[in-house]
Structure formats: structure tokens, C-alpha cells
Write a protein that holds these residues in place. Sequence first.
Motif, mmCIF file in Angstrom:
data_model
loop_
_atom_site.group_PDB
_atom_site.id
_atom_site.type_symbol
_atom_site.label_atom_id
_atom_site.label_comp_id
_atom_site.label_asym_id
_atom_site.label_seq_id
_atom_site.Cartn_x
_atom_site.Cartn_y
_atom_site.Cartn_z
ATOM 1 N N LEU A 1 0.820 -1.209 0.000
ATOM 2 C CA LEU A 1 0.000 0.000 0.000
ATOM 3 C C LEU A 1 0.854 1.260 0.000
ATOM 4 N N VAL A 2 1.824 1.287 0.906
ATOM 5 C CA VAL A 2 2.681 2.466 1.021
ATOM 6 C C VAL A 2 3.472 2.668 -0.266
ATOM 7 N N ARG A 3 4.016 1.590 -0.806
ATOM 8 C CA ARG A 3 4.807 1.699 -2.026
ATOM 9 C C ARG A 3 3.955 2.211 -3.181
ATOM 10 N N SER A 4 2.715 1.763 -3.274
ATOM 11 C CA SER A 4 1.822 2.224 -4.337
ATOM 12 C C SER A 4 1.589 3.728 -4.237
ATOM 13 N N LEU A 5 1.388 4.208 -3.020
ATOM 14 C CA LEU A 5 1.148 5.634 -2.817
ATOM 15 C C LEU A 5 2.385 6.457 -3.137
ATOM 16 N N LEU A 6 3.553 5.975 -2.718
ATOM 17 C CA LEU A 6 4.791 6.705 -2.972
ATOM 18 C C LEU A 6 5.140 6.718 -4.450
ATOM 19 N N ASP A 7 4.760 5.660 -5.159
ATOM 20 C CA ASP A 7 5.097 5.544 -6.577
ATOM 21 C C ASP A 7 4.390 6.607 -7.405
ATOM 22 N N VAL B 1 -12.490 9.128 4.677
ATOM 23 C CA VAL B 1 -11.925 7.979 5.386
ATOM 24 C C VAL B 1 -10.643 7.516 4.722
ATOM 25 N N VAL B 2 -10.669 7.397 3.394
ATOM 26 C CA VAL B 2 -9.475 6.944 2.673
ATOM 27 C C VAL B 2 -8.359 7.984 2.762
ATOM 28 N N ALA B 3 -8.719 9.263 2.691
ATOM 29 C CA ALA B 3 -7.700 10.311 2.801
ATOM 30 C C ALA B 3 -6.971 10.223 4.142
ATOM 31 N N THR B 4 -7.710 9.941 5.202
ATOM 32 C CA THR B 4 -7.085 9.777 6.514
ATOM 33 C C THR B 4 -6.147 8.577 6.515
ATOM 34 N N GLN B 5 -6.592 7.460 5.953
ATOM 35 C CA GLN B 5 -5.768 6.267 5.905
ATOM 36 C C GLN B 5 -4.514 6.486 5.066
ATOM 37 N N VAL B 6 -4.698 7.098 3.904
ATOM 38 C CA VAL B 6 -3.565 7.372 3.023
ATOM 39 C C VAL B 6 -2.565 8.308 3.703
ATOM 40 N N GLY B 7 -3.089 9.329 4.366
ATOM 41 C CA GLY B 7 -2.217 10.265 5.069
ATOM 42 C C GLY B 7 -1.394 9.591 6.148
ATOM 43 N N LEU B 8 -2.008 8.688 6.897
ATOM 44 C CA LEU B 8 -1.285 7.979 7.955
ATOM 45 C C LEU B 8 -0.196 7.082 7.373
ATOM 46 N N LEU B 9 -0.488 6.442 6.249
ATOM 47 C CA LEU B 9 0.502 5.574 5.624
ATOM 48 C C LEU B 9 1.704 6.367 5.128
ATOM 49 N N VAL B 10 1.423 7.467 4.450
ATOM 50 C CA VAL B 10 2.518 8.299 3.943
ATOM 51 C C VAL B 10 3.304 8.914 5.104
ATOM 52 N N MET B 11 2.587 9.340 6.142
ATOM 53 C CA MET B 11 3.264 9.903 7.316
ATOM 54 C C MET B 11 4.203 8.889 7.961
#
Length: 218
Positions: free
Chosen positions: A100-106, A148-158
Motif C-alpha cells: 500500500l505504502v509503495r503504491s502511494l509513494l510511486d 476515510v481513505v484520505a485519513t488512511q492514506v495520510g497515515l501511511l505516507v506519514m
Amino acid sequence: MNVRSEDLTARARIRDAAVARFGRDGFRAPVRAIAEDAGVSAALVIHHFGSKDALRAECDQHVLTVIREQKSNAIAHASPAETIGMLATVQEYAPLFAYLVRSLLDGGALAGHFVDGLVDDASAYLQAGEEAGTVRPSADPAGRARQVVATQVGLLVMAQLDAAAGHGVAPTESPAEAIVQLYERSMLAGLELYTYGLLTDSRYLDAYQHFRQDKEKP
């Protein structure tokens, strides 16, 4: 045509190896490395998936499916105690967490498509929660899912950025440790916020609704 059970097993093994390898090394990881992790030949990877892009698409779908099923079960079927009890086994999902994190960073179109999938799945499991009586109805279900997803995505990137700043463990390097650190840092505050809300009254909501109504006037 029937697919042999050993072919299905090999396909799933390749997919799981790809999820873990992509999470660790990024999406430029070679097919040969994935094949070695899965204990198969690179030719067999291509035989099953056709290309690395197709393999990544299947990994995306698998990760999204697991997230949707787990969250739907937690919200609509499991008791609160059972859901919280799942934290004891959360490290089992470490490869998916890193992916998940790698997908977001990519970034890029593929990452955008992946996030769209997260939003669609959030809409589904939140609706299941409404039907089960565990989630409050919303005047804007689609917007709620995005929040909800924005919060989850933000926590992962953080989590990844915190590690870069020396404040934690990188999900892409030590996902099992990082996923535990993430819930220890944010679970209590998140549950408190979702349970009780943030604001003490409805004045901001009321003001925004009036603002929208004024904009819609001819």
C-alpha cells in the motif's frame, strides 16, 4: 478449460511473492527476483500473467479485495472485541501494508487508480456498516468514503516520512514493525474521533450547509 490446482497454487504464490517484493523494492523489481521468491521460473511468471504490468494489476486487485473483505467483516459482522482482537495478528498483513505504502509513494496514474479502488471499497464497507447499524448514515456517502481513505492514506505516507526523519520505522523496510507502530500511535485517537467527533456542536456544519444553499440560489 479447467485449470489444474497446482497451477492455481503457483499463480497465488507468484502473486503473493510479487506483493512482498514490490512492497520492499518498488515496482521496478525484476520478474526474475519475484520468480526466485516464489520458487518458480521467470518464464512461468510470464506464462501466468503475461507481463509484469498485468502481474501488478492482479496484486492491486488482491490487496484491495483483502482490505474490503476485512473491513466489511469488521464493521458489519465482527463484534468490537473481535475486531480489536485482530490487532494481535495484524503483522500477518505486513506485506500488504508495505505494498500500500509503495503504491502511494510511486504516484502516477496506476497509484491514482489504486486509490480510486480504495475509495470504492470504502463506500461499500461503510454502506455495509450502515445496514448493520454500526455506522451512522451520511448526507454524502461518497464524500465520507473519500475522507476515510484520505485519513488512511495520510497515515501511511506519514509513517514513511516519519521514518525518513528518524521518528519511526519505514513500512517499506520493516512493515511488520511499522504496522504495529502505526496503530499504537493513531488507533486510540482515531477511534475517539470517529466515535465522538471533533467539534462540540453543529455550528460549522450548519454554516456550511447555509453556504451551499446560498450558492445554489439563482
